[in-house]
Design a protein around this motif. Sequence first.
Motif, PDB file in Angstrom:
ATOM      1  N   TYR A  73      28.069  51.909  28.581  1.00  0.00           N
ATOM      2  CA  TYR A  73      28.128  53.219  29.235  1.00  0.00           C
ATOM      3  C   TYR A  73      26.799  53.586  29.900  1.00  0.00           C
ATOM      4  N   TYR A  74      25.728  53.072  29.384  1.00  0.00           N
ATOM      5  CA  TYR A  74      24.419  53.279  30.025  1.00  0.00           C
ATOM      6  C   TYR A  74      24.424  52.645  31.423  1.00  0.00           C
ATOM      7  N   ASN A  75      24.943  51.382  31.502  1.00  0.00           N
ATOM      8  CA  ASN A  75      25.020  50.705  32.803  1.00  0.00           C
ATOM      9  C   ASN A  75      25.989  51.426  33.745  1.00  0.00           C
ATOM     10  N   TRP A  76      27.060  51.948  33.191  1.00  0.00           N
ATOM     11  CA  TRP A  76      28.030  52.699  33.999  1.00  0.00           C
ATOM     12  C   TRP A  76      27.391  53.993  34.507  1.00  0.00           C
ATOM     13  N   TYR A  77      26.621  54.642  33.652  1.00  0.00           N
ATOM     14  CA  TYR A  77      25.945  55.887  34.045  1.00  0.00           C
ATOM     15  C   TYR A  77      24.963  55.624  35.188  1.00  0.00           C
ATOM     16  N   LEU A  78      24.228  54.507  35.100  1.00  0.00           N
ATOM     17  CA  LEU A  78      23.285  54.165  36.162  1.00  0.00           C
ATOM     18  C   LEU A  78      24.003  53.933  37.484  1.00  0.00           C
ATOM     19  N   LYS A  79      25.191  53.305  37.420  1.00  0.00           N
ATOM     20  CA  LYS A  79      25.953  53.081  38.653  1.00  0.00           C
ATOM     21  C   LYS A  79      26.407  54.419  39.250  1.00  0.00           C
ATOM     22  N   LEU A  80      26.908  55.297  38.376  1.00  0.00           N
ATOM     23  CA  LEU A  80      27.353  56.621  38.843  1.00  0.00           C
ATOM     24  C   LEU A  80      26.189  57.413  39.436  1.00  0.00           C
TER      25      LEU A  80
ATOM     26  N   SER B 215      29.614  66.330  36.158  1.00  0.00           N
ATOM     27  CA  SER B 215      30.855  65.677  35.741  1.00  0.00           C
ATOM     28  C   SER B 215      30.575  64.326  35.066  1.00  0.00           C
ATOM     29  N   ASN B 216      29.678  63.549  35.646  1.00  0.00           N
ATOM     30  CA  ASN B 216      29.368  62.218  35.106  1.00  0.00           C
ATOM     31  C   ASN B 216      28.649  62.299  33.769  1.00  0.00           C
ATOM     32  N   GLU B 217      27.731  63.264  33.678  1.00  0.00           N
ATOM     33  CA  GLU B 217      27.010  63.437  32.419  1.00  0.00           C
ATOM     34  C   GLU B 217      27.976  63.816  31.301  1.00  0.00           C
ATOM     35  N   HIS B 218      28.900  64.717  31.610  1.00  0.00           N
ATOM     36  CA  HIS B 218      29.893  65.134  30.621  1.00  0.00           C
ATOM     37  C   HIS B 218      30.785  63.946  30.233  1.00  0.00           C
ATOM     38  N   PHE B 219      31.170  63.142  31.229  1.00  0.00           N
ATOM     39  CA  PHE B 219      32.041  61.985  31.013  1.00  0.00           C
ATOM     40  C   PHE B 219      31.387  60.979  30.055  1.00  0.00           C
ATOM     41  N   ILE B 220      30.142  60.609  30.341  1.00  0.00           N
ATOM     42  CA  ILE B 220      29.442  59.616  29.521  1.00  0.00           C
ATOM     43  C   ILE B 220      29.115  60.192  28.138  1.00  0.00           C
TER      44      ILE B 220
ATOM     45  N   LYS C  93      29.701  60.296  22.220  1.00  0.00           N
ATOM     46  CA  LYS C  93      29.314  61.372  21.294  1.00  0.00           C
ATOM     47  C   LYS C  93      29.162  60.897  19.848  1.00  0.00           C
ATOM     48  N   LYS C  94      29.892  59.824  19.475  1.00  0.00           N
ATOM     49  CA  LYS C  94      29.766  59.307  18.108  1.00  0.00           C
ATOM     50  C   LYS C  94      28.605  58.322  17.956  1.00  0.00           C
ATOM     51  N   CYS C  95      28.123  57.831  19.077  1.00  0.00           N
ATOM     52  CA  CYS C  95      27.104  56.768  19.020  1.00  0.00           C
ATOM     53  C   CYS C  95      25.683  57.263  19.278  1.00  0.00           C
TER      54      CYS C  95
ATOM     55  N   GLU D   7      18.666  63.044  29.185  1.00  0.00           N
ATOM     56  CA  GLU D   7      19.440  63.348  30.401  1.00  0.00           C
ATOM     57  C   GLU D   7      20.463  64.456  30.145  1.00  0.00           C
ATOM     58  N   PHE D   8      21.109  64.364  28.997  1.00  0.00           N
ATOM     59  CA  PHE D   8      22.202  65.294  28.716  1.00  0.00           C
ATOM     60  C   PHE D   8      21.718  66.660  28.214  1.00  0.00           C
ATOM     61  N   ASN D   9      20.478  66.729  27.734  1.00  0.00           N
ATOM     62  CA  ASN D   9      19.979  67.981  27.129  1.00  0.00           C
ATOM     63  C   ASN D   9      18.899  68.673  27.948  1.00  0.00           C
ATOM     64  N   LYS D  10      18.644  68.177  29.140  1.00  0.00           N
ATOM     65  CA  LYS D  10      17.572  68.796  29.933  1.00  0.00           C
ATOM     66  C   LYS D  10      18.071  70.063  30.625  1.00  0.00           C
TER      67      LYS D  10
END
Length: 367
Positions: free
Chosen positions: A303-310, A332-337, A342-344, A364-367
């Motif tokens: 998902y990290y690699n997917w986030y970078l692509k997005l 939207s992408n931040e929420h998606f990833i 969320k468990k990891c 990234e998600f908490n800034k």
Amino acid sequence: MKMKFFLLLILLLGMGELYSQNNIALNKDVRFDKIIKSLNNWDMKSAVGELLEISKSTNPADEGFFYFFKASITLNTYIQVDSTQDNNALSYVDSSVKYFERAIITGTTIDFPELYIQNPQQGLDTCAGIIGKRAMQYFISDDPLKAMSHYEKIIDFKPDAPNLLNAALTAMRLTSYKKAEIYFKQSLALDPKNEKAWIGLTETYKRINDTLNAIQTVNNSMQYDSLNRDLLINLYNIAIFSNNQTLIDHTIRRLTVANSTSDYALLLGNLLVTKRDFLKAEPYYLSIKDNEETKCYVLIRFYYNWYLKLYATNLLENLKGNSHTYCSNVVSNEHFIKEKLKKCLTKESTNVQIKAIIDFLNNEFNK
């Protein structure tokens, strides 16, 4: 009366023949009893003395026994000494091979169950094992030239599939690709299901840029085990090497079929990620059957690699002046990833790379 005499005569003749056969066997044991005892006691000095007595025999049938015992004495002498540091000691093994071969050539039936080396063929097998062990030591210590000289000695008298395979792999290390091709083919002729030989032969053609033979070889290998993981990966590597998109897609389809019976999930996921097809890759990563911690680490990377692509895609939108679309997609992408992980993302990891990814995504998600 005559009939009884005739039956008695036959019985006596039969017993005489039986006695004669037993006597021959007994004489054979008696003649070689002393040298057998010497070899069993690893007393090579006495064995040599007994061998001299056998050499005086004028019976042609004793020639095979003479060379067998001579080979056994020579090889046992090598085994007795610590030969790990003495390269010249291997000459004992070379001599043993020649004597065992001469014993076989005579056509004499030789079998002594009480001995460490019972017959000439077992002697040759023992010699091959000793030379092969030395060859592997040279191969591991990055001296393929010496390893090759040893493997070529072995295949002179024991060209079986494993020895030919090792010789081929050594030839590859030496970039002797023509020789490697010959040995791989000879090995496969004896063991057509050996995946290492198929992969080695394919790699040989790959290294000399013989794409047609590489593809043909990898396709031939699949006839024996169409779901073999290593052969399928080999097929994929050749597809990538040949830059053949049709073959690449065909390989992925075959891997997908194989996934129904084998654990190909991570492999297929990785292959699809290399094509940047994260949506198709996701089900394979989610189906991984590792323990929870290991699976989390795999998903974090994915998902990290997917986030970078997005993120890169969104950045292009921003550069085009579509700032509203950019901001909307980022959220939207931040929420998606974040939802996916969320468990990891709460996991503590000793893996430096995983820890760095977790820290980055949380920031990234908490800034």
